[in-house]
Design a protein around this motif. Structure first.
Motif, PDB file in Angstrom:
ATOM      1  N   PHE A 254     -38.712 -32.976  40.218  1.00 61.09           N
ATOM      2  CA  PHE A 254     -39.555 -34.092  40.685  1.00 61.09           C
ATOM      3  C   PHE A 254     -39.691 -35.163  39.604  1.00 61.09           C
ATOM      4  CE2 PHE A 254     -40.667 -31.149  44.101  1.00 61.09           C
ATOM      5  CZ  PHE A 254     -40.550 -32.003  45.187  1.00 61.09           C
TER       6      PHE A 254
ATOM      7  N   TYR B 101     -38.823 -41.720  44.539  1.00 58.43           N
ATOM      8  CA  TYR B 101     -39.405 -40.767  45.496  1.00 58.43           C
ATOM      9  C   TYR B 101     -40.069 -41.472  46.687  1.00 58.43           C
ATOM     10  CZ  TYR B 101     -42.499 -37.221  47.435  1.00 58.43           C
ATOM     11  OH  TYR B 101     -43.150 -36.387  48.303  1.00 58.43           O
TER      12      TYR B 101
ATOM     13  N   MET C 253     -44.076 -38.147  38.191  1.00 56.24           N
ATOM     14  CA  MET C 253     -44.639 -38.432  39.528  1.00 56.24           C
ATOM     15  C   MET C 253     -46.040 -39.014  39.355  1.00 56.24           C
ATOM     16  SD  MET C 253     -42.448 -37.452  41.978  1.00 56.24           S
ATOM     17  CE  MET C 253     -43.161 -36.796  43.489  1.00 56.24           C
TER      18      MET C 253
END
Ligand SMILES: C[S@@+](CC[C@H](N)C(=O)[O-])C[C@H]1O[C@@H](n2cnc3c(N)ncnc32)[C@H](O)[C@@H]1O
Length: 239
Positions: A20, A27, A90
């Motif tokens: 991630f 994303y 993230m």
């Protein structure tokens, strides 16, 4: 590149976090593209369910780039909203969005399997498309229950495994062929966008997730399929 295991595995966490972190910059764009924008509506339904009892303190677990945390804060500005995730890149994207939108959410690096919060310290808790990535789903659910006060609402968004019918075959084709191709082209990381549908196929059915939530100490668990079963919304009450 080695894919993280799609199901549960004790050593899965660091591989998932690194994956991630790699795809963080693209994303959000890929979420909109691959869901044709419908994911915004799935999240809206989750926000409505989570805020139904006017909670004062809400935790969004596996918050990622904080889409859901920010929607919660916008819908209920007087609530304290905290998002946790173990992928720092993230969270960094989420923090930028929070500043841009002038929304005061706290975004903290933490492992969902060992939440850094006191028992019974949240009135509501959400987790969107995070659960299937946990190395141990039962432990993650137990942690979620531990930090919630009795009577608080838990809301889970997740992609159920495609059913064994024609729609399920179409979904499997989309996941196995379209997602890695488009995800690979846009993010430069084909393996991540092959892992995401594989982890969906390996995840619990809605009935199994209901049972897992009940086993973790949640009552009145109900679920609703979204967009013909592409996504599922589970809601329960901490017993
Ligand atoms: C598919 S993304 C979902 C992000 C966000 N909730 C959303 O709806 O867009 C899954 C997220 O779960 C996080 N995650 C997976 N396992 C975790 C764990 N054990 N602790 C904290 N975060 C975790 C990942 O880092 C990733 O950001």
């Amino acid at each position: 590149m080695t894919l993280p295991p799609a199901g549960q595995a004790p050593d899965k966490g660091p591989v998932v976090a690194a994956m991630f972190d790699r795809i963080a910059p693209r994303y959000d764009r890929l979420n909109r593209l691959l869901s044709l924008g419908v994911d915004v509506d799935w999240r809206r339904q989750a926000v409505r369910a989570a805020l139904a009892d006017a909670p004062a303190r809400v935790l969004d677990v596996a918050t990622g780039t904080a889409d859901l945390a920010l929607m919660l804060k916008r819908a209920r500005p007087q609530a304290e909203v905290i998002g946790v995730d173990f992928a720092e890149a993230m969270l960094a994207v989420g923090r930028e969005k929070a500043v841009r939108r002038g929304l005061g959410v706290e975004l903290r690096r933490a492992d969902a399997l060992a939440l850094p919060f006191d028992d019974a310290s949240f009135d509501a808790l959400t987790v969107a498309y995070g659960l299937r990535n946990f190395a141990d789903v039962a432990l993650g659910l137990a942690e979620m229950r531990r930090v919630m006060r009795r009577g608080g609402r838990v809301v889970v968004l997740e992609f159920p495994p495609p059913p064994a019918n024609l729609a399920g075959r179409a979904l499997r084709w989309y996941g196995r062929i379209v997602m890695p191709t488009i995800g690979g082209l846009v993010s430069g990381d084909r393996s991540a966008y092959a892992y995401l549908p594989a982890s969906t196929e390996a995840f619990l059915t809605p009935a199994e997730l209901t049972a897992a939530l009940q086993a973790a100490g949640f009552d009145q668990v109900q679920h609703r399929l979204q967009s013909f079963g592409v996504s599922a919304l589970h809601v329960g009450v901490a017993a």
